[in-house]
Write an enzyme that holds these catalytic residues in place. Structure first.
Site, PDB file in Angstrom:
ATOM      1  N   PRO A   2       0.832  -1.206   0.000  1.00 41.45           N
ATOM      2  CA  PRO A   2       0.000   0.000   0.000  1.00 41.45           C
ATOM      3  C   PRO A   2       0.865   1.253   0.000  1.00 41.45           C
ATOM      4  CG  PRO A   2      -0.038  -1.035   2.169  1.00 41.45           C
ATOM      5  CD  PRO A   2       0.743  -1.945   1.259  1.00 41.45           C
ATOM      6  N   GLU A   3       0.436   2.267  -0.722  1.00 42.70           N
ATOM      7  CA  GLU A   3       1.143   3.540  -0.712  1.00 42.70           C
ATOM      8  C   GLU A   3       0.325   4.552   0.102  1.00 42.70           C
ATOM      9  OE1 GLU A   3       3.090   4.861  -4.219  1.00 42.70           O
ATOM     10  OE2 GLU A   3       3.446   2.857  -4.976  1.00 42.70           O
ATOM     11  N   ARG A 115       0.022 -12.628   4.266  1.00 43.07           N
ATOM     12  CA  ARG A 115       1.427 -13.004   4.092  1.00 43.07           C
ATOM     13  C   ARG A 115       2.285 -12.714   5.318  1.00 43.07           C
ATOM     14  NH1 ARG A 115       2.794 -10.819  -1.814  1.00 43.07           N
ATOM     15  NH2 ARG A 115       4.683 -12.052  -1.470  1.00 43.07           N
ATOM     16  N   ARG A 157      21.214  16.266  -4.608  1.00 40.94           N
ATOM     17  CA  ARG A 157      21.552  14.866  -4.825  1.00 40.94           C
ATOM     18  C   ARG A 157      21.919  14.593  -6.284  1.00 40.94           C
ATOM     19  NH1 ARG A 157      18.948  11.974  -0.397  1.00 40.94           N
ATOM     20  NH2 ARG A 157      19.471  10.066  -1.496  1.00 40.94           N
ATOM     21  N   ARG A 265      12.680  -3.365  -9.241  1.00 41.77           N
ATOM     22  CA  ARG A 265      11.305  -3.188  -9.687  1.00 41.77           C
ATOM     23  C   ARG A 265      11.308  -2.672 -11.118  1.00 41.77           C
ATOM     24  NH1 ARG A 265       8.953  -0.095  -4.469  1.00 41.77           N
ATOM     25  NH2 ARG A 265      10.872   1.068  -4.659  1.00 41.77           N
TER      26      ARG A 265
END
Ligand SMILES: [Zn+2]
Length: 277
Positions: A2-3, A115, A157, A265
């Site tokens: 979930p985000e 899970r 960055r 990903r």
């Protein structure tokens, strides 16, 4: 996983369920979801007994249920953790792991986790902000989120911009899906070095990340994963523009969306709108 919008849907759904209610019993049906609790399942139950919940809170993808005494239960939803509200005595849904009963004899709160990468833990002194997540930066929904400061931090960055906005110590709540969506809205390639972007580009990207998550939230979250549901067991219906749309036409220019490998990903992008340069 979930985000932020999905976690916020859960948080909002829990407010009326737990706030102001006193715990009468905690039943731990499987030890794994309380593995972070040092005194084990019995200790977890005993230590929570008699405490009263305040209003659930969230930072980024982290959710916690404060108690009125200053401590909190920190919830790790992991891949498949969910909360459900059920009448006392009603049958447990599959994979129910922890059950909370209240002294008003009203609906129970149940934690379900297929899970079991997630779990619940008691956070001592964690009502305001659990010390376990104090390294997590504020998310764009936070009233104290400082857009200028975060923009400046990002622009220092050298890593690819997607990598930087996924760093929860820089800005929290943005995960793989909404990062791809925000980058598509901003017409930025995920590998563009953060320090090569203008202040305006970074501010716009953060605004898009906020907006795409707000849109998802307004629609009850994104239905990308059948495991993810809100406290009523229903899932959201937010449509995505780029994530998971490999080979389908870009909604802006018609070019087929491509999927590129990113860490372990993937990143979805329009090769025409989002040039690497
Ligand atoms: Zn395009």
């Amino acid at each position: 996983m979930p985000e932020l919008p999905e976690v916020e849907v859960v948080r909002a759904g829990l407010v009326s369920v737990v706030a102001g209610r006193r715990i009468a019993a905690v039943q731990v049906l499987h030890p794994r979801p309380v593995r972070r609790h040092l005194s084990g399942p019995e200790g977890f139950s005993a230590e929570l007994l008699g405490r009263t919940f305040g209003e659930p809170r969230r930072r980024g993808k982290f959710l916690w249920l404060p108690f009125t005494d200053g401590d909190a239960v920190l919830a790790h939803l992991g891949m498949s953790g969910q909360f459900r509200v059920n009448e006392p005595g009603s049958p447990d849904a599959r994979n129910t792991r922890i059950r909370f009963a209240f002294d008003d004899a009203g609906p129970e709160l149940r934690f379900i986790d297929q899970r079991m990468f997630g779990g619940l833990s008691l956070s001592v002194g964690g009502a305001e902000l659990p010390p376990e997540i104090s390294h997590i930066a504020r998310d764009p929904f936070d009233p104290d989120f400082d857009l200028d400061a975060v923009t400046a931090k990002i622009r220092k960055r050298r890593s690819g911009i997607k990598h930087v906005i996924l760093d929860q110590g820089v800005v929290s709540g943005i995960g793989n899906i909404y990062a791809d969506e925000a980058l598509w809205r901003s017409r930025l390639h995920w590998a563009r070095p953060a320090d090569s972007l203008s202040r305006k580009q970074v501010r716009e990207l953060l605004s898009h990340a906020h907006q795409v998550m707000a849109d998802a939230l307004a629609q009850g979250g994104t239905s990308f994963d059948a495991l993810y549901v809100n406290v009523n067991g229903s899932s959201g219906r937010h449509a995505l523009n780029v994530y998971g749309r490999e080979g389908r036409p870009c909604k802006r220019c018609g070019t087929p969306i491509v999927r590129e490998r990113f860490m372990n990903r993937s990143s979805h992008l329009c090769p025409r709108c989002q040039r690497k340069r």
